[in-house]
Design a protein around this motif. Structure first.
Motif, PDB file in Angstrom:
ATOM      1  N   VAL A 247       0.851  -1.191   0.000  1.00 29.89           N
ATOM      2  CA  VAL A 247       0.000   0.000   0.000  1.00 29.89           C
ATOM      3  C   VAL A 247       0.888   1.242   0.000  1.00 29.89           C
ATOM      4  CG1 VAL A 247      -1.708   1.302   1.313  1.00 29.89           C
ATOM      5  CG2 VAL A 247      -1.887  -1.195   1.161  1.00 29.89           C
ATOM      6  N   MET A 248       0.514   2.226  -0.798  1.00 33.95           N
ATOM      7  CA  MET A 248       1.253   3.479  -0.909  1.00 33.95           C
ATOM      8  C   MET A 248       0.459   4.613  -0.264  1.00 33.95           C
ATOM      9  SD  MET A 248       2.461   3.318  -4.893  1.00 33.95           S
ATOM     10  CE  MET A 248       3.509   4.766  -4.670  1.00 33.95           C
ATOM     11  N   PRO A 249       1.090   5.756  -0.042  1.00 34.89           N
ATOM     12  CA  PRO A 249       0.314   6.922   0.374  1.00 34.89           C
ATOM     13  C   PRO A 249      -0.776   7.196  -0.647  1.00 34.89           C
ATOM     14  CG  PRO A 249       2.662   7.351   0.626  1.00 34.89           C
ATOM     15  CD  PRO A 249       2.537   6.033  -0.080  1.00 34.89           C
ATOM     16  N   PRO A 250      -1.981   7.502  -0.219  1.00 37.15           N
ATOM     17  CA  PRO A 250      -3.104   7.674  -1.161  1.00 37.15           C
ATOM     18  C   PRO A 250      -2.813   8.691  -2.254  1.00 37.15           C
ATOM     19  CG  PRO A 250      -3.877   7.654   1.113  1.00 37.15           C
ATOM     20  CD  PRO A 250      -2.377   7.713   1.178  1.00 37.15           C
ATOM     21  N   ASP A 251      -3.252   8.356  -3.471  1.00 38.43           N
ATOM     22  CA  ASP A 251      -3.201   9.262  -4.620  1.00 38.43           C
ATOM     23  C   ASP A 251      -1.773   9.693  -4.972  1.00 38.43           C
ATOM     24  OD1 ASP A 251      -4.881  10.343  -6.601  1.00 38.43           O
ATOM     25  OD2 ASP A 251      -4.711  12.341  -5.717  1.00 38.43           O
ATOM     26  N   THR A 252      -0.834   8.758  -4.893  1.00 36.51           N
ATOM     27  CA  THR A 252       0.553   9.062  -5.260  1.00 36.51           C
ATOM     28  C   THR A 252       0.666   9.219  -6.780  1.00 36.51           C
ATOM     29  OG1 THR A 252       1.424   7.813  -3.373  1.00 36.51           O
ATOM     30  CG2 THR A 252       2.939   8.235  -5.192  1.00 36.51           C
ATOM     31  N   ARG A 253       1.209  10.350  -7.224  1.00 39.57           N
ATOM     32  CA  ARG A 253       1.350  10.619  -8.650  1.00 39.57           C
ATOM     33  C   ARG A 253       2.810  10.791  -9.073  1.00 39.57           C
ATOM     34  NH1 ARG A 253      -3.666  12.674 -10.698  1.00 39.57           N
ATOM     35  NH2 ARG A 253      -5.218  12.837  -9.052  1.00 39.57           N
ATOM     36  N   ASP A 254       3.705  10.835  -8.124  1.00 40.86           N
ATOM     37  CA  ASP A 254       5.129  11.022  -8.409  1.00 40.86           C
ATOM     38  C   ASP A 254       5.682   9.779  -9.101  1.00 40.86           C
ATOM     39  OD1 ASP A 254       7.890  11.220  -8.358  1.00 40.86           O
ATOM     40  OD2 ASP A 254       7.958  12.203  -6.407  1.00 40.86           O
ATOM     41  N   GLY A 286       0.907  -4.601 -11.524  1.00 42.01           N
ATOM     42  CA  GLY A 286      -0.337  -3.848 -11.412  1.00 42.01           C
ATOM     43  C   GLY A 286      -0.258  -2.671 -10.469  1.00 42.01           C
ATOM     44  N   LEU A 287      -1.115  -1.697 -10.720  1.00 38.60           N
ATOM     45  CA  LEU A 287      -1.280  -0.515  -9.878  1.00 38.60           C
ATOM     46  C   LEU A 287      -2.757  -0.403  -9.519  1.00 38.60           C
ATOM     47  CD1 LEU A 287       0.745   2.101 -11.985  1.00 38.60           C
ATOM     48  CD2 LEU A 287       1.607   0.697 -10.091  1.00 38.60           C
ATOM     49  N   ASN A 288      -3.028  -0.166  -8.271  1.00 41.65           N
ATOM     50  CA  ASN A 288      -4.404   0.084  -7.841  1.00 41.65           C
ATOM     51  C   ASN A 288      -4.596   1.591  -7.744  1.00 41.65           C
ATOM     52  OD1 ASN A 288      -6.984  -0.252  -6.978  1.00 41.65           O
ATOM     53  ND2 ASN A 288      -6.498  -1.332  -5.101  1.00 41.65           N
ATOM     54  N   THR A 289      -5.412   2.131  -8.615  1.00 45.33           N
ATOM     55  CA  THR A 289      -5.626   3.569  -8.675  1.00 45.33           C
ATOM     56  C   THR A 289      -7.055   3.895  -8.240  1.00 45.33           C
ATOM     57  OG1 THR A 289      -6.507   3.643 -10.934  1.00 45.33           O
ATOM     58  CG2 THR A 289      -4.106   3.543 -10.686  1.00 45.33           C
ATOM     59  N   ARG A 290      -7.367   5.181  -8.199  1.00 47.99           N
ATOM     60  CA  ARG A 290      -8.724   5.570  -7.817  1.00 47.99           C
ATOM     61  C   ARG A 290      -9.740   5.156  -8.875  1.00 47.99           C
ATOM     62  NH1 ARG A 290      -9.786  10.546 -10.326  1.00 47.99           N
ATOM     63  NH2 ARG A 290      -7.947  11.626 -11.145  1.00 47.99           N
ATOM     64  N   ARG A 291      -9.269   4.745 -10.044  1.00 46.64           N
ATOM     65  CA  ARG A 291     -10.160   4.229 -11.087  1.00 46.64           C
ATOM     66  C   ARG A 291     -10.253   2.703 -11.056  1.00 46.64           C
ATOM     67  NH1 ARG A 291      -7.378   7.473 -16.047  1.00 46.64           N
ATOM     68  NH2 ARG A 291      -7.746   9.620 -15.325  1.00 46.64           N
ATOM     69  N   GLY A 292      -9.497   2.086 -10.147  1.00 46.25           N
ATOM     70  CA  GLY A 292      -9.461   0.630 -10.084  1.00 46.25           C
ATOM     71  C   GLY A 292      -8.092   0.104 -10.488  1.00 46.25           C
ATOM     72  N   TRP A 322       0.392   3.368 -17.585  1.00 47.55           N
ATOM     73  CA  TRP A 322       0.037   4.277 -16.490  1.00 47.55           C
ATOM     74  C   TRP A 322      -0.016   5.697 -17.035  1.00 47.55           C
ATOM     75  CZ3 TRP A 322       3.410   7.339 -12.857  1.00 47.55           C
ATOM     76  CH2 TRP A 322       2.641   7.918 -11.829  1.00 47.55           C
ATOM     77  N   ASP A 323      -1.160   6.340 -16.848  1.00 44.92           N
ATOM     78  CA  ASP A 323      -1.340   7.689 -17.386  1.00 44.92           C
ATOM     79  C   ASP A 323      -1.165   8.778 -16.335  1.00 44.92           C
ATOM     80  OD1 ASP A 323      -3.574   7.272 -15.861  1.00 44.92           O
ATOM     81  OD2 ASP A 323      -5.037   7.582 -17.478  1.00 44.92           O
ATOM     82  N   GLY A 324      -0.575   8.425 -15.202  1.00 44.91           N
ATOM     83  CA  GLY A 324      -0.314   9.419 -14.166  1.00 44.91           C
ATOM     84  C   GLY A 324      -1.404   9.559 -13.131  1.00 44.91           C
TER      85      GLY A 324
END
Length: 403
Positions: A247-254, A286-292, A322-324
């Motif tokens: 798990v990462m800090p929420p909404d990590t974009r870096d 895989g990456l778990n994003t706010r879009r799934g 990954w689109d950021g």
């Protein structure tokens, strides 16, 4: 004759064992010092209304003297290994169900002990205490499901015996969802057919559950009547996948931070493959994003246990899929782990020098601690500690701690 050994508030009990000044005080274990969610709470904390899954701030509101303790998974695994080894003096027929639970099949030992069931159960409790200094609860019955249910009835430090000829009577008033393996989803299906208590199960044909859940449905129908046919599973099967997630800090974009987390997981997977002389050629990233979840299966040119090609795959994945968008979890898994071949690939490059470097790095890390020697970017990796996987075992492929 099946017994289930269930440790009492296991993580918290070990902390109180190692720190006597914490005994009798409300205590909760969290994943690191910065963890905000309680993994397990001591019985003193539970008496104040503090429960597993509760936030630390809520716990402090209920008990101002609440003690937050960072988890020490290696210590918990060490104590568990000692307990499981000691239980083999009772019977060799053991299934390690989790880090703090084990089934013992005492069927073949009854003539050997020549004593009442309660005496054998107390021998088990004494064995656990001698090995660890901890108390446990024990349930004994004629099948696994009833033994597990029985162990929960008189916690902490309980002992419950349900004779096989009385199981149907004892389970009749018990809600079906209290049995291990019957989730709320299955419970809703049973409720639609008028089954709320174990005693209601006889009202529907076994074919109703078999038609919906297959063999699991047949087992559930029998479980509710104390006739669980499931045997103990002693063998640890070869892994179908080997993966790690974090798990990462929420909404990590870096981009650099996401890359570091993926690199961390790639190193974990590769190290674990090498530890068991395995290699793989197909990986899931895989990456778990706010879009799934955004995930892809990617292949290396040749099967490998080296992190270099795996990290290259992860970066290729980031570049292309990954689109950021903000990320809050990463995962890397080897999907086809298999033993390393003695005969090398005909056209594969010679990695003899690289293999020697990896062997030295693994030896250093095994002696001085995980990632004592690592890539420079991983010096700034997440400081959240590893956790014990649900499928943990004292030895073999499952003897690992997950990030």
């Amino acid at each position: 004759m099946i017994a289930l050994v269930d440790m009492n508030s296991y993580f918290a009990s070990i902390e109180q064992l190692d720190r006597p000044e914490w005994r009798g005080r409300p205590l909760g274990v969290t994943n690191g010092r910065t963890g905000t969610c309680i993994i397990t709470a001591s019985y003193e904390a539970r008496a104040c209304g503090i429960r597993t899954g509760m936030r630390v701030r809520e716990a402090r509101a209920l008990a101002p003297d609440f003690i937050q303790v960072p988890a020490r998974p290696y210590r918990y695994a060490q104590v568990s290994s000692s307990i499981m080894a000691a239980l083999e003096s009772i019977t060799p027929d053991i299934e390690i169900f989790s880090v703090d639970e084990a089934f013992l099949d005492l069927t073949a030992c009854q003539k050997l002990y020549r004593c009442p069931v309660e005496v054998v159960a107390r021998k088990i409790k004494h064995c656990v205490f001698e090995a660890s200094g901890l108390l446990c609860s024990v349930g004994v019955s004629g099948d696994k499901t009833t033994a597990k249910w029985a162990a929960k009835q008189q916690k902490p430090n309980g002992l419950t015996i349900v004779e096989p000829w009385r199981v149907a009577e004892r389970l009749a008033p018990v809600p079906v969802t209290e049995l291990c393996g019957i989730s709320t989803g299955i419970g809703r299906f049973l409720a639609q057919h008028g089954v709320y208590l174990c005693g209601d199960m006889k009202q529907i044909p076994i074919s109703v559950l078999a038609g919906r859940f297959g063999n699991l449905g047949r087992r559930i129908w029998l479980m509710a009547q104390g006739l669980d046919p499931e045997p103990l599973h002693r063998e640890v099967k070869a892994p179908k996948t080997i993966g790690h997630g974090k798990v990462m800090p929420p909404d990590t974009r870096d981009r650099q931070e996401v890359d570091r987390y993926l690199m961390h997981m790639c190193e974990k997977v590769a190290t674990r493959l090498r530890r068991h002389q395995l290699q793989a050629g197909v990986f899931s990233i895989g990456l778990n994003t706010r879009r799934g979840w955004v995930a892809r299966k990617l292949k290396t040119v040749h099967p490998t246990a080296d992190s270099d090609p795996l990290i290259a795959l992860a970066r290729f994945f980031l570049e292309n899929w990954w689109d950021g968008v903000g990320v809050h979890q990463v995962h890397v898994a080897a999907l086809d782990p298999h033993p390393q071949a003695c005969q090398g690939e005909l056209f594969a490059p010679d990695h003899a020098r690289r293999d020697r470097v990896l062997a030295v790095m693994d030896a250093v890390n095994q002696r001085y601690g995980e990632f004592a020697l690592c890539r420079a970017p991983l010096v700034k990796r997440s400081d959240m500690p590893n956790v014990i996987a649900p499928s943990w075992k004292p030895a073999g492929y499952r003897n690992t701690l997950e990030p």
